[in-house]
Structure formats: C-alpha cells, structure tokens
Design a protein around this motif. Structure first.
Motif, PDB file in Angstrom:
ATOM      1  N   VAL A   1       9.265   1.700   2.903  1.00 14.23           N
ATOM      2  CA  VAL A   1      10.069   2.415   1.913  1.00 14.23           C
ATOM      3  C   VAL A   1       9.598   3.862   1.897  1.00 14.23           C
ATOM      4  CG1 VAL A   1      10.769   2.581  -0.507  1.00 14.23           C
ATOM      5  CG2 VAL A   1      10.377   0.331   0.529  1.00 14.23           C
ATOM      6  N   VAL A   2      10.526   4.793   2.094  1.00 14.52           N
ATOM      7  CA  VAL A   2      10.177   6.207   2.217  1.00 14.52           C
ATOM      8  C   VAL A   2      10.937   7.028   1.194  1.00 14.52           C
ATOM      9  CG1 VAL A   2      10.138   8.223   3.745  1.00 14.52           C
ATOM     10  CG2 VAL A   2       9.775   5.931   4.695  1.00 14.52           C
ATOM     11  N   VAL A   3      10.213   7.870   0.461  1.00 14.64           N
ATOM     12  CA  VAL A   3      10.817   8.900  -0.386  1.00 14.64           C
ATOM     13  C   VAL A   3      10.436  10.238   0.220  1.00 14.64           C
ATOM     14  CG1 VAL A   3      10.789  10.039  -2.633  1.00 14.64           C
ATOM     15  CG2 VAL A   3      10.817   7.540  -2.499  1.00 14.64           C
TER      16      VAL A   3
ATOM     17  N   LEU B   1       4.728  -0.943   3.162  1.00 13.48           N
ATOM     18  CA  LEU B   1       4.182   0.410   3.132  1.00 13.48           C
ATOM     19  C   LEU B   1       5.151   1.341   2.419  1.00 13.48           C
ATOM     20  CD1 LEU B   1       2.024   2.442   4.028  1.00 13.48           C
ATOM     21  CD2 LEU B   1       3.238   2.648   6.221  1.00 13.48           C
ATOM     22  N   ILE B   2       4.635   2.065   1.414  1.00 19.27           N
ATOM     23  CA  ILE B   2       5.429   3.032   0.659  1.00 19.27           C
ATOM     24  C   ILE B   2       4.918   4.426   0.965  1.00 19.27           C
ATOM     25  CG2 ILE B   2       6.043   3.843  -1.644  1.00 19.27           C
ATOM     26  CD1 ILE B   2       5.762   0.963  -2.632  1.00 19.27           C
ATOM     27  N   LEU B   3       5.805   5.303   1.429  1.00 20.62           N
ATOM     28  CA  LEU B   3       5.449   6.680   1.742  1.00 20.62           C
ATOM     29  C   LEU B   3       6.167   7.613   0.768  1.00 20.62           C
ATOM     30  CD1 LEU B   3       5.777   6.615   5.656  1.00 20.62           C
ATOM     31  CD2 LEU B   3       3.777   6.098   4.250  1.00 20.62           C
TER      32      LEU B   3
ATOM     33  N   THR C   1       0.860  -1.186   0.000  1.00 16.79           N
ATOM     34  CA  THR C   1       0.000   0.000   0.000  1.00 16.79           C
ATOM     35  C   THR C   1       0.894   1.232   0.000  1.00 16.79           C
ATOM     36  OG1 THR C   1      -1.722  -1.137   1.251  1.00 16.79           O
ATOM     37  CG2 THR C   1      -1.827   1.257   1.196  1.00 16.79           C
ATOM     38  N   ALA C   2       0.501   2.237  -0.778  1.00 13.15           N
ATOM     39  CA  ALA C   2       1.311   3.453  -0.895  1.00 13.15           C
ATOM     40  C   ALA C   2       0.536   4.660  -0.404  1.00 13.15           C
ATOM     41  CB  ALA C   2       1.741   3.665  -2.352  1.00 13.15           C
ATOM     42  N   LEU C   3       1.225   5.513   0.346  1.00  8.52           N
ATOM     43  CA  LEU C   3       0.706   6.827   0.716  1.00  8.52           C
ATOM     44  C   LEU C   3       1.261   7.800  -0.314  1.00  8.52           C
ATOM     45  CD1 LEU C   3      -0.830   8.291   3.178  1.00  8.52           C
ATOM     46  CD2 LEU C   3       1.455   9.028   3.838  1.00  8.52           C
ATOM     47  N   SER C   4       0.412   8.207  -1.260  1.00 10.86           N
ATOM     48  CA  SER C   4       0.877   9.002  -2.386  1.00 10.86           C
ATOM     49  C   SER C   4       0.982  10.475  -2.029  1.00 10.86           C
ATOM     50  CB  SER C   4      -0.077   8.831  -3.575  1.00 10.86           C
ATOM     51  OG  SER C   4      -1.369   9.296  -3.221  1.00 10.86           O
ATOM     52  N   GLN C   5       1.690  11.234  -2.883  1.00 18.53           N
ATOM     53  CA  GLN C   5       1.773  12.676  -2.695  1.00 18.53           C
ATOM     54  C   GLN C   5       0.391  13.306  -2.851  1.00 18.53           C
ATOM     55  OE1 GLN C   5       5.047  14.922  -4.411  1.00 18.53           O
ATOM     56  NE2 GLN C   5       6.010  13.024  -5.064  1.00 18.53           N
TER      57      GLN C   5
END
Length: 604
Positions: free
Chosen positions: A464-466, A435-437, A352-356
């Motif tokens: 994973v964090v950007v 989890l992708i942030l 699951t990704a927390l998108s911009q």
C-alpha cells in the motif's frame, strides 16, 4: 535562439571533494532544462552557481544584460512576521496585482485555502513552501531556477504547476532550470535534461523518458562496470514504453529504436509468481476493512469504508492533505481504532510501515551503518521462482547506493537520502508480508528511486503506497484508490480519473482542485472528455496505421541512405537530389510521429 546565461570552465571544490571540473554550458531562450543526478553530485550547487548564489572556485558565469533570474531555494527564507499577501505581492495596490492574470492564476493555484492576512510564522512547512513558490511565480523573471519545487505539493498542485510553467512563456521565450526527483514533472515540463555526474554535466535532448532512452544507449557502449546501472535504466525504459507508449515518442527518436533496446527485457513484475508466493505467506485473508467510519470528536474523517486487501495486491492511495490517508493507514496498522465497523486481520499478517519520519533510525543514530545492519537477519530473498537469489545486507546496501567507506559512518551523519535508504533496508529485512509506504520518495534522487522500484518489483506481499510522486505511484502499484468526501473509491482510470473527479468537485474543495481544473481547461493538448468506445477503436486503428507507415518510411530512409553512400561522390547534383529526397522522407516521419504522440496520449 537568444542566449540568456552561460558558464565557462566552472570549477567547484569542497574540502574533501571536487564537485565540478571545467564545466561549460549555456541556457538559451526557450530552454526548459531538468537537472538530474545522484544526491551529493552537485545539482543544487550547479543551480546556485548559475543563479549567482554561489561563486565557483574558478571559471565564470555570464548573464545577458537585462536578464533577471528568480530562484526557489530548498531552504525556507521567509520572514516569520510577514503575512501571506505581503510576502507574495509586496506593497503593490490590490487593483494592480488583482488585474494581472498571471498573479490571479498563481493565487488560485497555490493559495486559495490560505488566509491572505495569515502570519507566516503560524503556517506549516508545506504552506510556507507554497507561499515561497507563489511569491516567485508572481514575478516576471526571464529565467526561473527551481530547486525541488514539488516538495510538499500534492498531485493536484504538481499538475497545476506543470501546466503553469508550460504556459508561462511563449515557446521561444524565457528559460527554466529545475532540480527535481519527480520524473512525471520532468517529462511534462522539460525539453532538455542535464545529468550531473562525476564532476561533469552531460546534456540530453528531451524530458525524463527521452533521457532514459539515451542513457541506455550510452550505457550499452560503456565499460562492464556500468552493466548494473544499465540494466536498471533498461528496465525502467521497458515500463515507460509498455505502460505509456507515448512518453518516449519525442520526434527525434525512432519508435523501433526504443523497441529494439527493450526487446529482451522481461515484464517489470512477475505478477503471477508474486501473487502465488504472497498467498503462501499470507493465506487468503489479509486485512478486511468492513463498513468502517472514523471520527475525531464531531469531525468525521472516514465514513462507510469497505476495503478487502488481497494477497499480493499493490495499491496506491490518493487524496488531498487532510482527507484521511494517514487515518486509513492507521486502520491497516492497527494504530487507529474505528468508531464504527470492524477491521479484521489474517492470522499470519505482519504489517510494517515506512513512515514519513525516520522513526526506525531513532535508536541507531550513534551506531555505524555496518553495526546496525549486523544486528539484523543475515540474508534477504530477492526475486521469485528460478530467479530468486539470497542477498546479504551488505549486497542490499550496495544495491541502494552505499559505498563501502560509508558503512563506518554513524547513522546521524548520513545525508537525508542515505537515511531514507537505510530506513527502507531495515523495513525489508524485517520481512513483513504487508508493507505500507507513506511518502517514500522524499530525499531520493532518480537513480535511487529506480533502485527502490527494482527492489519492490520482486517483493512478494501486499503493498500500500501513499505518495504525491505520480511516476513512482504508477510504477510500483497496479491499481489506485482515492479518499473523496470521506469515502474510499476505486479508480479504474488511475491518477487521471482522480484528477477528473476532483475537477468535477468530488472531495473537499481546495485551491489545488480548482487549479488542476484550470490547467486542463487551458491545455489544449489534453482531452477534456472521456472517449467513447467507437472513438477509442478509431484512434487505436489510426495508431496502428501510423506505426505501419512510420516503419515503412524508416526502412525507405535506411535504403536511401545506403544508396547515397554508394553513389558517385563526384556527382554533386545527384547527391543533392538524393539528400533532398531523404530530408523529405525524414520530415514525413517527423509529422507522423508527432501525430502518433498526440493521438497516443488520448488513448492512454
């Protein structure tokens, strides 16, 4: 220090809320002030009043004669028909602005990759933000008032901006007021912190780390209702002291005072338990990216990427804009197909990704917050092992700063920060194990960032964090990777190694990389080359010696002060001699602490 501007008995009220009530404060030459506080408490309003952009309902702001104030608003006020060059330097002839070292520094730091004659209406929001910032910095104002200056800037540009502001004025000249949620930036630039809360402005000495230390002490003496906020701040202080000891060592604060405050604070994350739980949820295989390249037409974005994500891995990804970070995240999510190579996912993996963007909220805009939350699972497991606890969505909302009256507010009427927090809640309640942030810190104040970090500390999965927020990236991840020249490279030295590689020319050549290089070359307080093993051991030995000497002198000061209190108060000569002796000891401690602080930065 000469007075620049001041405020007397400011009162500001909106139709449903009193923002400030009888606030008085001042800005002197040499002040570098960071303004922090919860979203909606009035940080931007305070900045606007001090800059003359907003009139208070009562009270007044006074500015010393001849003092000029330059303002960077959050709003975009640029003329779409203007060009980059004219927006920055106006009608000044080229020989005039090109001969000004400050303007050249600004252009190389922010605008090298933008055509000088580009029309502003054709630029992206981030590019326009850099033009607005460059226009302000090219001027010669006595005071700069900056509202979220790091928005849309990458790590290198933020590093350059911090260096530019440190060098812009002499130590006892100029004034800076900055509203930002970037805590690394606050620590690099600011020497004073103003916390806006409950209709008042409370001053603290030092940058963000020193502010956290003082706020913990304040909260220790506060009422029981402040207990939860105190624990979050103490946890953050523990990370600051353990992860980067030099950050809280401003000369006015005792090292042992910080250690005493965090003596009973456990490690930030129970990595062993989290990794064990992640393995039980994910198995040994998560996502393997094997020899992957991705091209769009003739343009190759990623090449020969090899990355095997492990259960419980917490990784930050760095790279300039356009380097391929979004493409890499797409490979992990399965929304981007590799041109060559393969991506293998474990059977139990749920990404699951927390998108911009706020895509997760699009279907709920007209629904009240409580209705949105009621449709989801009824509980969320927070923590691991014996410390695990079941939280309801309502309790999670409270942790993320939602008041009970806000639960009836339609999603579309929430502020940007509130929407961001609700988005995170929806993602967590979906119970992913990967989890992708992607830039998760947008629109969040420092308190909410601390709350988000607290939640992530107990999240048992692969993360994973950007993010361009260096503090957040280093706080929630255990290692970092960078995309350089289309390849994914592990960074054992973290963000500092990334900046060094960029200065050495790795990755695409941009204005920010050259600017970051000039920042470090000009800043004598930072090492320009890696230490050898022998030098590091010698530095660590000296650090230990300094700590022992500081501890011994501090004990001697405490003893001397106790004896001073017992001394005959009518013996003025004796009292003066003893006081002078104590002042001498304090001066020695201050010198040793400054050396400890400087040396500590070289061995971080």
């Amino acid at each position: 220090m000469a007075h620049l501007l001041g405020a007397e008995a400011l009162h500001l009220q909106f139709p449903t809320k009193v923002v400030f009530d009888s606030v008085s404060l001042g800005v002197n030459e040499g002040d570098r002030i960071g303004i922090v506080g919860r979203n909606g408490d009035g940080k931007s309003s305070l900045l606007a009043m001090l800059a003359g952009r907003l009139q208070p309902d009562s009270g007044r702001v006074t500015v010393r004669g001849g003092v000029t104030i330059g303002v960077l608003d959050q709003a975009d006020t640029l003329d779409d028909t203007d060009t980059v060059g004219h927006a920055v330097v106006g009608d000044a002839p080229e020989h005039q602005w090109a001969g000004d070292p400050r303007i050249r520094d600004v252009i190389s730091g922010l605008l090298t990759d933008l055509p000088w004659d580009a029309v502003l209406g054709t630029l992206s929001g981030g590019q326009r933000r850099r033009v607005a910032l460059a226009r302000l910095l090219a001027g010669d104002d006595d005071v700069l008032a900056l509202d979220e200056p790091t928005n849309h800037l990458d790590v290198e540009a933020i590093t350059w901006l911090a260096g530019h502001l440190r060098r812009r004025w002499a130590t006892s000249a100029g004034g800076l007021l900055v509203v930002t949620h970037d805590r690394w930036f606050l620590d690099e630039v600011c020497t004073l912190t103003w916390e806006v809360h409950d209709q008042v402005v409370e001053p603290f000495e030092g940058g963000y780390a020193a502010y956290v230390l003082q706020r913990v002490e304040r909260d220790r003496q506060a009422a029981a209702t402040e207990a939860r906020r105190q624990n979050l701040a103490r946890k953050e202080l523990a990370w600051l002291r353990r992860g980067a000891p030099a950050r809280t060592s401003k000369p006015k604060f005792r090292i042992d005072a910080a250690n005493a405050l965090i003596a009973d604070v456990p490690e930030i994350r129970d990595s062993v338990s989290l990794r064990s739980l992640a393995v039980s949820r994910l198995g040994k295989d998560v996502i393997d990216v094997v020899d992957v390249s991705v091209s769009y037409g003739e343009h190759q974005v990623l090449r020969d990427v090899e990355w095997r994500l492990a259960p419980g891995e917490r990784t930050g990804v760095l790279g300039v804009n356009g380097s391929g970070k979004s493409t890499l995240l797409g490979l992990l999510q399965g929304t981007v197909a590799p041109s060559t190579g393969r991506v293998k996912r474990g059977k139990t993996v749920k990404v699951t990704a927390l998108s911009q963007r706020l895509d997760e909220l699009e279907d709920h805009l007209d629904d009240p917050v409580r209705v949105v939350v009621s449709r989801l699972r009824t509980s969320y497991t927070f923590g691991t092992g014996s410390k695990a606890q079941e939280l309801t969505p309502g309790q999670l909302l409270e942790r993320l700063g939602f008041a009970s009256e806000q639960l009836s507010t339609p999603v579309k009427d929430l502020s940007g920060g509130q929407k961001r927090r609700l988005q995170l809640l929806l993602v967590l309640l979906d119970q992913p194990n990967v989890l992708i942030l992607d830039e998760p810190t947008n629109d969040l104040d420092t308190d909410m960032l601390a709350a988000m970090e607290d939640l992530l500390d107990s999240w048992p999965g692969t993360l994973v964090v950007v993010s361009h927020d260096r503090y957040f990236l280093e706080r929630v991840t255990d290692q970092q990777h960078a995309i350089l020249d289309g390849r994914l490279r592990h960074l054992p030295g973290g963000v500092e190694e990334y900046l060094r590689l960029r200065r050495e020319g790795h990755g695409s050549s941009t204005a920010s990389s050259r600017a970051a290089a000039s920042t470090h070359e000009d800043d004598g307080s930072r090492p320009t080359a890696a230490m050898t093993g022998g030098e590091r051991r010698a530095a660590q030995k000296e650090l230990a010696s300094l700590e022992r000497r500081i501890s011994r002198l501090t004990q001697e000061i405490d003893t001397a002060r106790a004896r001073l209190a017992e001394h005959d108060q009518s013996d003025y000569v004796g009292l003066a001699e003893r006081s002078q002796h104590i002042e001498g000891l304090v001066d020695q401690v201050t010198e040793l602490e400054e050396r400890w602080y400087s040396l500590g930065e070289t061995v971080e």
